[in-house]
Design an enzyme around this catalytic site. Structure first.
Site, PDB file in Angstrom:
ATOM      1  N   GLY A  78       0.816  -1.218   0.000  1.00 24.44           N
ATOM      2  CA  GLY A  78       0.000   0.000   0.000  1.00 24.44           C
ATOM      3  C   GLY A  78       0.848   1.265   0.000  1.00 24.44           C
ATOM      4  N   ARG A 142       1.379  -5.707  -5.071  1.00 21.03           N
ATOM      5  CA  ARG A 142       1.388  -6.621  -3.933  1.00 21.03           C
ATOM      6  C   ARG A 142       1.845  -8.029  -4.300  1.00 21.03           C
ATOM      7  NH1 ARG A 142      -0.516  -4.429   0.660  1.00 21.03           N
ATOM      8  NH2 ARG A 142      -2.103  -2.792   0.580  1.00 21.03           N
ATOM      9  N   ASP A 173       5.379  -7.780   5.749  1.00 24.00           N
ATOM     10  CA  ASP A 173       5.433  -8.937   4.840  1.00 24.00           C
ATOM     11  C   ASP A 173       6.463  -8.725   3.738  1.00 24.00           C
ATOM     12  OD1 ASP A 173       3.547 -10.552   6.117  1.00 24.00           O
ATOM     13  OD2 ASP A 173       1.883  -9.476   5.186  1.00 24.00           O
ATOM     14  N   LYS A 199       8.051   0.770   5.592  1.00 30.98           N
ATOM     15  CA  LYS A 199       6.956   1.584   5.072  1.00 30.98           C
ATOM     16  C   LYS A 199       5.625   1.030   5.519  1.00 30.98           C
ATOM     17  CE  LYS A 199       4.389   0.016   2.583  1.00 30.98           C
ATOM     18  NZ  LYS A 199       3.488  -0.767   1.749  1.00 30.98           N
ATOM     19  N   THR A 200       4.723   1.788   5.945  1.00 28.38           N
ATOM     20  CA  THR A 200       3.291   1.498   6.033  1.00 28.38           C
ATOM     21  C   THR A 200       2.607   2.552   6.900  1.00 28.38           C
ATOM     22  OG1 THR A 200       1.513  -0.016   6.665  1.00 28.38           O
ATOM     23  CG2 THR A 200       3.540  -0.239   7.920  1.00 28.38           C
ATOM     24  N   ASP A 202       0.117   2.001   8.462  1.00 26.87           N
ATOM     25  CA  ASP A 202      -0.501   1.289   9.589  1.00 26.87           C
ATOM     26  C   ASP A 202       0.293   1.441  10.886  1.00 26.87           C
ATOM     27  OD1 ASP A 202      -2.141   0.500   7.578  1.00 26.87           O
ATOM     28  OD2 ASP A 202      -1.429  -1.562   7.495  1.00 26.87           O
TER      29      ASP A 202
END
Ligand code: FBP
Length: 548
Positions: A78, A142, A173, A199-200, A202
């Site tokens: 993402g 992805r 992941d 990175k994320t 979240d």
């Protein structure tokens, strides 16, 4: 390309770097490391990349000469604000080492490496994207890099382009896969290094050595701006309850950070729901109680923040999802031939008694969403589950029954929102612009030192950038064994909200008051120019975590 006035002004922003990365870099190696759990199993799976030392960079006045270093870069998963700055940091870093070094971007994620789909990222291209949001410079994807044939196809193009190192910018992941790839290329003595970048949006890729994943700062600030705007509307019209679902996958870091920034009436934290073994009905009751108590004071309005992964944390739902994951992984072929209208009955007939009963009790839409395709890593696509509507409908039903019993007097009208995509590609805040550029630069220093299987790290980021500590962390250090697609696999441990951590405690100390007193905070939009207390503040989460 037509540019906005802000884009033009922002292009000139020079991201700040830690002192150690400004000139020539000295590499300091710490003691050997261990994985956080399952040491024997991880060591066996990563014989070439296990146990490596932590790396810290220091500045030196002894400048070294470096050969040409061609580097490949992949954006994985993402979008998160700041990805372009990681790439420009890598670019500037390798050009500083040797001006003839080249940077290649693989197009649309890890698939670009396997399909040999790439472009050279020249200075002109890089300059177009400095300090901008999005991943559009090369796109993201992805595709999961996990098979030997993918690694070999990748190696073909890396060899052809003379690429010495690959930087994979991704979440837990993707960085797990980066480590598997690093191990594979090391075992093969291919001479290709693999470096990861955290990175994320979240915020769930963090640990003792990685303070935060990039993008979390900007995304939370964008969501908090909009939540603040909604709260002002809510407090003006005084007739709606707003149910706001926030992205973030399993972890509730985004919801918690936004709650700390905006002081909503209710914020659910999935990790707490799990630890208190709450049922769906318990959650609904707790929301309805606040709605009823506010109504008793004449306040028929409010805000509820809901983390997108909530469903997975309700223990009964978690057990159901886990059995469903294993069942669907093992019977994907058979399931694909079942007619849509029969899928629900088919699943009920195959599950254990307890899980079948929970599944059967779910509203049709939610049940269907739980059996939809997993993402390539085997995760339920929680962003597709409309928890905000599920909860508000159940609250409405409960309030109606309380009304009949005379326990509730008031009006309940709900509005629903889901914030995720609104923030994932925002122009990076100063924090993310600086942090990402520094991460990219740190990646280039790890490459120059011949490292592989490391994640670039930048720490001490609540201090001024000058004092940030850059280095590298062996990816195996963050790993443990987890069940995925029905098999035990080595993976980077996801960081969930810690209930004994400072951010949650700060929230828990205030929430009862926020529920009743309308004490909303309106953070307003991210500011890129202006006083440092307005423009350069890190997240509340980071500030609370690092408060000494
Ligand atoms: P990653 O950074 O871990 O790839 O995910 C970020 C995220 O925005 C999650 O919050 C969300 O659940 C997911 O991506 C949605 O992904 P997609 O847009 O591909 O469905």
């Amino acid at each position: 390309m037509t540019k906005s006035a802000l884009q033009i002004a922002r292009a000139a922003y020079q991201p700040k770097l830690p002192k150690a990365l400004k000139g020539a870099v000295k590499v300091m190696e710490g003691a050997p490391t261990q994985s956080i759990a399952d040491q024997e199993a991880i060591k066996k799976l990563f014989p070439n990349t296990y146990g490596m030392p932590l790396i810290t960079f220091e500045s030196t006045d002894k400048a070294a000469e470096f050969p040409v270093i061609n580097v490949g870069v992949i954006l994985s998963g993402g979008q998160a604000p700041g990805g372009h700055n990681v790439i420009s940091g890598i670019f500037d870093g390798i050009k500083k080492l040797n001006k003839d070094s080249k940077l290649y971007g693989f197009i649309l994620g890890p698939g670009g490496l396997v399909d040999h789909n790439y472009m050279e990222l020249t200075a002109d291209i890089i300059d177009e994207y400095r300090n901008t949001g999005g991943f559009d410079i090369i796109g993201s994807g992805r595709t999961k890099l996990e098979k030997e044939e993918q690694f070999e196809k990748g190696y073909e193009i890396l060899k052809e382009l003379g690429i010495k190192a690959l930087v994979i910018i991704g979440g837990d992941d993707s960085n797990t896969n980066a480590c598997v790839l690093a191990e594979y290329y090391a075992a093969k003595q291919s001479g290709v290094q693999v470096i990861g970048c955290p990175k994320t949006i979240d915020g769930d890729l963090k640990n003792e050595m990685i303070e935060t994943s990039f993008g979390f700062d900007t995304a939370c600030k964008v969501y908090s701006e909009v939540i603040g705007n909604i709260q002002r509307d809510c407090n003006s019209a005084r007739k709606y309850w707003h149910f706001i679902k926030l992205m973030g996958r399993s972890a509730s870091h985004i919801a918690l950070e936004c709650a700390l920034q905006t002081q909503p009436n209710i914020c659910i934290i999935s990790e707490e729901v799990e630890s208190k073994d709450m049922s769906l009905d318990d959650i609904v009751t707790s929301i309805a109680q606040v709605v009823a108590a506010r109504a008793a004071q004449g306040n028929n309005f409010g805000t509820v923040l809901i983390p997108e992964g909530l469903i997975e944390f309700i223990p009964a739902m978690k057990r159901l999802i886990s059995e469903l994951n294993d069942f669907l992984a093992a019977n994907a072929e058979e399931f694909s031939h079942i007619k849509k209208s029969h899928q629900r009955d088919y699943i009920i007939s195959k599950l254990s008694k307890e899980n079948a009963a929970v599944y059967a009790s779910l509203p049709e839409g939610v049940a269907r969403q739980l059996s939809l395709d997993r993402d390539p890593h085997g995760n339920v696509q929680v962003s597709l589950i409309e928890t905000e509507k599920l909860l508000s409908e159940m609250v409405a039903t409960k309030l109606a029954s309380w009304k009949e019993e005379g326990k509730y007097v008031g009006k309940f009208a709900a509005q629903h929102h889901f914030f995720g995509y609104e923030g994932r590609c925002a122009a990076p805040s100063n924090y993310d612009a600086d942090y990402c550029y520094s991460l990219g630069y740190a990646a280039s220093a790890l490459i120059a030192d011949g490292k592989t299987g490391y994640m670039a790290s930048v720490r001490n980021t609540t201090a001024p950038a000058d004092q940030w500590v850059a280095g590298g962390v062996p990816i195996t250090m963050m790993m443990n064994m987890e069940r995925r697609h029905g098999e035990m696999k080595p993976v980077i441990q996801k960081a969930l909200v810690k209930l004994d951590g400072a951010p949650f405690k700060a929230f828990a100390a205030k929430r009862d008051s926020w529920a009743m007193v309308t004490d909303y905070v309106y953070p307003g939009p991210i500011q890129y120019f202006g006083p440092t207390e307005v423009c350069d503040q890190p997240t509340k989460t980071l500030q609370l975590e690092q408060a000494k």
